[in-house]
Design a protein around this motif. Structure first.
Motif, mmCIF file in Angstrom:
data_model
loop_
_atom_site.group_PDB
_atom_site.id
_atom_site.type_symbol
_atom_site.label_atom_id
_atom_site.label_comp_id
_atom_site.label_asym_id
_atom_site.label_seq_id
_atom_site.Cartn_x
_atom_site.Cartn_y
_atom_site.Cartn_z
ATOM 1 N N GLY A 120 0.806 -1.215 0.000
ATOM 2 C CA GLY A 120 0.000 0.000 0.000
ATOM 3 C C GLY A 120 0.833 1.256 0.000
ATOM 4 N N ARG A 121 1.999 1.211 0.659
ATOM 5 C CA ARG A 121 2.874 2.389 0.715
ATOM 6 C C ARG A 121 3.511 2.717 -0.630
ATOM 7 N N VAL A 122 3.710 1.704 -1.484
ATOM 8 C CA VAL A 122 4.411 1.944 -2.751
ATOM 9 C C VAL A 122 3.488 1.830 -3.963
ATOM 10 N N GLY A 123 2.183 1.728 -3.697
ATOM 11 C CA GLY A 123 1.225 1.761 -4.792
ATOM 12 C C GLY A 123 1.103 0.468 -5.579
ATOM 13 N N ILE A 124 1.452 -0.671 -4.962
ATOM 14 C CA ILE A 124 1.292 -1.970 -5.616
ATOM 15 C C ILE A 124 -0.043 -2.569 -5.187
ATOM 16 N N ASP A 125 -0.841 -2.992 -6.152
ATOM 17 C CA ASP A 125 -2.162 -3.559 -5.874
ATOM 18 C C ASP A 125 -2.006 -5.010 -5.448
ATOM 19 N N LEU A 126 -1.900 -5.224 -4.143
ATOM 20 C CA LEU A 126 -1.741 -6.557 -3.577
ATOM 21 C C LEU A 126 -2.972 -6.876 -2.748
#
Length: 574
Positions: free
Chosen positions: A283-289
Motif C-alpha cells: 500500500g505504501r508503494v502503490g502496488i495492488d496486492l
C-alpha cells in the motif's frame, strides 16, 4: 572524484549562513571540514535497545555499516528509531508498527541524508522501518539483526516460541513439571538475535531478501556470526553506490518483487503475520496486492524448508543449509528471475550462484518437505473480507470441520473461563475469540492460538479449530483461523456469534460459514449496536490509531498513510 549533486548538499553544501549553521552543528560530533566536499550522507536508522534481545547487538553492527560507508567515500550518520520488542511491549507491539513507520518516514524526510540503512530485527521493527523508508523513497537497504543460536536443552535443540507453546501445554496437561519448564528458559535463548524458529522475525528477514531489499544471506546468518558483521560492512559500501546510481525502493519493490516474497513465504512456511506486513508495504508503494494473491501464488510452490513450527530444524541449520538464496534456486521457474535487488543482481542471478548443503533442511520442488503451504484465504458469511489459516501448522484432520462454537467475548473473558472445568466444551468444539482485531484490542495481539482447556488436554487433545480476529505468533502452530475481517469491533459478523452456534469450516474449498439464519443475525446486530459503549481510549496514539486503522485484509496500516509519498519537504530550513 566528480559526483552528482546530492540531496544533503542543500544543507551542507551552501557557502552561506544556512550552510554555516548546518555544518557547524554537525561538526560538533567530530566530523572534519573535508567530509563536506559533496560526499553522500548515509543515514543509519538504528532500533538498538536493551529491552529486546533481537536488537541488543545493533550498535556493533552499525559500526560495521559505517566502515563500509567510509570505505566507499560516504559519510555515515547514525540516528535512532523506536524499538518494538515483541515479548515486552504492552498491550502488543503491533499497535506501534505504524507509529514506528511514521517516525522513520519523517526522520528520513526531514534530515539531510541521501540514503538510509535500516537496522532492525524483531517482528514489527522490520516492516515498520521499511514502510517508513519506502514512503520517502530514498535509496534504502536493510541489515537484519539475525537469528539467535539454536536452543539447547537436555541434549536436544529447542526453538523459540514453538517449544514454549509445546512445553506450556505439557505443564497444563500434567506431563511436564514446572521445574522442568523453567529449566528450559535460559537454554532457549543462548545469544542475542531474533527467534531461532521461522517466526515473524525470521520470516520478515527472509522476505526482505525475497523483495530484493538486502544483500544475499541477510536472513539466516546468526546474529553472533562474524559474517553478519561482514555483511553489514558490505551493505554500507553498497549503500553509497546505490545513492550514486540513484536506485530507490520504488525501483526494487515492484509487482514481481512482491510475488517473489509471497512465493518464498510459502516455501519457507512463513509466519501468518507477514500477510498484514506485505499488504501494508504494498500500500505504501502503490502496488495492488490483495489477500487472494497469497492464496493463488502460494499454490505455485510447496513447503521447501523444514523449520519449526512447520518442521523440525532451526534458523542456524537453515543458514548452514544455504539460506534464502538456496530456496530461490530450488524454486526454479516459479521464481520471478528478472526482479532487481539492491545488490545490483537479479534474483535469478543470485539463485544461479546458490547451493543447497543439507537436503533434510531444504527440499526440492520434486521432493518437497511438505505439500503446498503458504496461507489459505477463507471467505464466507463469517469473514466477508477474508480470514487466513496456515495449513502447514494445522492438523490435517481438522481442515474440514463442522461443530458448535464456544465463544469468548474478549481476551479477559477467555482468561477467566478457559480453565473452568464446567466450560461447555468438548474435543469437537470450535473456540471463538472476539475483540482482538486492529481496533478491538487495540493493536491486534498474538492471542489467536488460544491455549486449550485443561480438561481436554488431560484427555490427550492437542489441537482444536480456533477462530478469531486476532493474530498469532509466527512461532505458533495449530488449526487456527486468524485475521477475521471485518473484525468484531468494526461490526463484522464475528461480533454476532454465540455459544452453541454451528460453524462450518471447509479449508480445501476456502469457506467459513456461520450456520445461523439471516433474520436471527439481523436481530442480533440490532441488539449489538444498541448495547455498544463509547471507547475507553480517548487520547494520544491509541485514539489516532483506532480512528484511522484499516482492517487486516488491507494491512492494518493507517488510512492516511496509504499511497506514494516522496522525499520532498514542505519548507526549506531557515
Amino acid at each position: 572524484m566528480s559526483r552528482r549533486p546530492f540531496r544533503s548538499g542543500k544543507s551542507y553544501g551552501k557557502l552561506d549562513r544556512d550552510g554555516f549553521i548546518h555544518r557547524s552543528w554537525i561538526k560538533g560530533t567530530g566530523l572534519p571540514d573535508h567530509v563536506f566536499d559533496g560526499r553522500p550522507i548515509i543515514g543509519i536508522c538504528n532500533t538498538w535497545s536493551e529491552l529486546v534481545t533481537c536488537q541488543f547487538h545493533l550498535r556493533d553492527l552499525a559500526e560495521h555499516v559505517k566502515r563500509g560507508v567510509w570505505e566507499a567515500g560516504g559519510v555515515p550518520i547514525e540516528f535512532p528509531a523506536m524499538s518494538l520488542p515483541e515479548t515486552q511491549m504492552r498491550p502488543t507491539a503491533m499497535l506501534f508498527r505504524n507509529l514506528l513507520a511514521m517516525e522513520v518516514e519523517e526522520s528520513i524526510r526531514a534530515n539531510p541524508i541521501d540514503g538510509v540503512v535500516l537496522l532492525g530485527g524483531c517482528d514489527k521493527t522490520t516492516p515498520g522501518q521499511l514502510m517508513g523508508a519506502a514512503s520517502v523513497d530514498l535509496p534504502t537497504m536493510v541489515v537484519s539483526s539475525g537469528p539467535m543460536l539454536n536452543g539447547k536443552y537436555e541434549g536436544r535443540d529447542i526453538g523459540s516460541g514453538t517449544d514454549v507453546w509445546r512445553f506450556s501445554e505439557a505443564v497444563r496437561a500434567g506431563e511436564m513439571t514446572l521445574k522442568e519448564f523453567l529449566g528450559a528458559e535460559s537454554s532457549m535463548s543462548r545469544s542475542h538475535g531474533t527467534c531461532n524458529t521461522m517466526g515473524t522475525a525470521s520470516t520478515m528477514a527472509s522476505l526482505i531478501e525475497a523483495l530484493g531489499m538486502s544483500l544475499p544471506q541477510n536472513a539466516a546468518l546468526p546474529g553472533v556470526d562474524s559474517r553478519r558483521k561482514a555483511l553489514a560492512h558490505l551493505t554500507g559500501r553498497r549503500m553509497v553506490e546505490l545513492v550514486e546510481q540513484d536506485i530507490k525502493p520504488s525501483q526494487i519493490l515492484t509487482r514481481e518483487a512482491f510475488e517473489n516474497a509471497i512465493l518464498v513465504h510459502a516455501a519457507i512456511g512463513g509466519s501468518t503475520n507477514a500477510v498484514v506486513h506485505l499488504l501494508a508495504l504494498a500500500g505504501r508503494v502503490g502496488i495492488d496486492l490483495t489477500l487472494e494473491d497469497f492464496d493463488r501464488l502460494g499454490r505455485e510452490v510447496p513447503l521447501l524448508v523444514n523449520l519449526m513450527p512447520s518442521g523440525k530444524y532451526l534458523m542456524e541449520d537453515f543458514c548452514y543449509a544455504g539460506g534464502v538464496p538456496a530456496v530461490l534456486k530450488e524454486m526454479g521457474p516459479v521464481l520471478r528471475r528478472e526482479a532487481l535487488t539492491v545488490s545490483g543482481h537479479t534474483q535469478g542471478e543470485i539463485a544461479d550462484q546458490a547451493q543447497v548443503w543439507n537436503r533434510e533442511v531444504i527440499g526440492t520442488m520434486a521432493e518437497p518437505i511438505g505439500p503446498s503451504s503458504g496461507v489459505w484465504v477463507l471467505h464466507g458469511n463469517l469473514c466477508p473480507n477474508g480470514a487466513i489459516l496456515k495449513p502447514s501448522a494445522a492438523s490435517p484432520e481438522l481442515l474440514t470441520h463442522r461443530a458448535r462454537a464456544v465463544v469468548f467475548e474478549d481476551i479477559e473473558d477467555y482468561k477467566a473461563r478457559i480453565d473452568d472445568p464446567d466450560l461447555p466444551v468438548d474435543e469437537t468444539s470450535i473456540l471463538v475469540l472476539k475483540g482482538c482485531g486492529p481496533k478491538g484490542y487495540p493493536g491486534m495481539p498474538e492471542v489467536g492460538n488460544m491455549a486449550l482447556p485443561p480438561k481436554l488436554l488431560a484427555r490427550g487433545v492437542r489441537d482444536m479449530v480456533r477462530i478469531s480476529d486476532a493474530r498469532m505468533s509466527g512461532t505458533a502452530y495449530g488449526t487456527v483461523i486468524l485475521h477475521v475481517s471485518p473484525e468484531s469491533e468494526a461490526g463484522g459478523p464475528l461480533a454476532l456469534v454465540k455459544t452453541g452456534d454451528t460453524i462450518e469450516f471447509d479449508g480445501p474449498n476456502r469457506r467459513l460459514e456461520l450456520l445461523v439464519d439471516e433474520a436471527e443475525l439481523a436481530r442480533r446486530r440490532a441488539e449489538w449496536e444498541a448495547s455498544r459503549e463509547p471507547s475507553n481510549f480517548t487520547r494520544g496514539w491509541y485514539r489516532l490509531y483506532i480512528d484511522t486503522v484499516l482492517q487486516a485484509d488491507q494491512g492494518a496500516d493507517l488510512s492516511f498513510l496509504v499511497g506514494k509519498s516522496s522525499a520532498d519537504v514542505t519548507r526549506e530550513s531557515h
